[in-house]
Enzyme design. Sequence first.
Site, PDB file in Angstrom:
ATOM      1  CG  ASP A 178     -72.824 -30.779 -51.135  1.00  0.00           C
ATOM      2  OD1 ASP A 178     -71.906 -31.618 -51.043  1.00  0.00           O
ATOM      3  OD2 ASP A 178     -73.687 -30.814 -52.017  1.00  0.00           O
TER       4      ASP A 178
ATOM      5  CG  ASP B 286     -74.693 -35.372 -54.685  1.00  0.00           C
ATOM      6  OD1 ASP B 286     -75.099 -34.197 -54.650  1.00  0.00           O
ATOM      7  OD2 ASP B 286     -73.534 -35.681 -55.026  1.00  0.00           O
TER       8      ASP B 286
END
Length: 429
Positions: free
Chosen positions: A155, A308
């Site tokens: 990520d 996130d």
Amino acid sequence: MLWIKNGRLVDPKSQTDRVCDICIERDRIAGIFAPGGADQKHREEDRMIDAQGLVVAPGLIDVHVHFREPGFTYKEDIETGAAAAAAGGYTTVICMANTKPVVDNEETLSYLRERAKDMPVHVLNTAAITKGFKGEELTDMIGLKALGAVGFTDDGVPIKDTAIVMEAMKMAKALNVPLSFHEEDPALIGSFGVNQGPVSAAVGVEGAPAVAEDVLVARDCALALSTGAEIDIQHISSGTSVAIVRAMKALGKNIHAEATPQHFSLTEEAVLEKGTLARVNPPLRTEADRLAIIEGLKDDTIDYIATDHAPHSREEKEKDMKSAPSGMIGLETALALGITHLVKPGHLSLSHFLEKLTVNPAALYHLDAGHVAVGGKADLVIFSEDETWTVGESFKSKASNSPFIGDTLQGKVKFTICDGKIVYSNGKF
């Protein structure tokens, strides 16, 4: 024992929506009763929570957070991240691997798993797909899974090499673990964090077009169909990407996607008002993209709502648009943003909304969590669906980089219960 009295239990897995009393003994749910039922046996030392007028739901699960430890603890650490999670109603969070050092080795993962043991909520860890996030060589996925990695992701750094992605998917399929992908092709991006178009021009940056996301989403969905690997398309931001995922999901059930509260709540126009607080990867896009994301949530093209959660220091975010890092915190506002922008306008029922924060993420990571049942884990959130509050500048997180500061939202967390313990209570721990 701990009793939750007269609360409205909303459990998406069992499709329960009714007022009841819940008894918790140690870390398990001992009973669910009709309110005030004669079969309830209270003891003098039992603790009571009056949940009349409140919603009781499974503890929330976030499949995508950054707690910045090790290496960037001036932004956040595991303790402050866990506190923010508890304040937001989360009882399980899954941390990304882009720390310093990257979680691509046994020593770093073992350190994080040891640190997680004393936290008030369940803090789980992914490990890197490739060594050093370089996209060139796979990590020891077998060994890292054995040490406790629940999934794998690079990520923050898209993997350019298609052959490496294919190899990773074959390994993940064999290990029965999901892979999560950040989909932004850097070859197509002038600058990160702001959607390419009139807004990027207005703030003096080249911007990131939606097609940079679309091409990698299409590639990785096709590879997942070929390999059978379980994948999660992270923080989807483009309406075209939503359409691609929708089409690909019709061909296989192993493709999943997540949306963040910022991407269903805001558009690129927020950059003009909030500046670098609204700079995020992938960027906030157009109103058409935002509405497409909401449609994807409605028809279950998008399975999860993930924050996130990306803390940065005030000094970093006060830099100019070209220099400031991308990202925003989200754990303490996510529930309210969903209620305000999805539930209250009628896009999703409360149960459908909670499904994307509980049972669905639990299924992706094979967790005994995300539902409320007798004998099940006592991980719960209690909140007011209707209470309004204004987002302030003070958070339980170490950071305050939120574009929602000053916004009035509906939905307020009152209690968070993890493993049968009250870990957050009306602003206190």
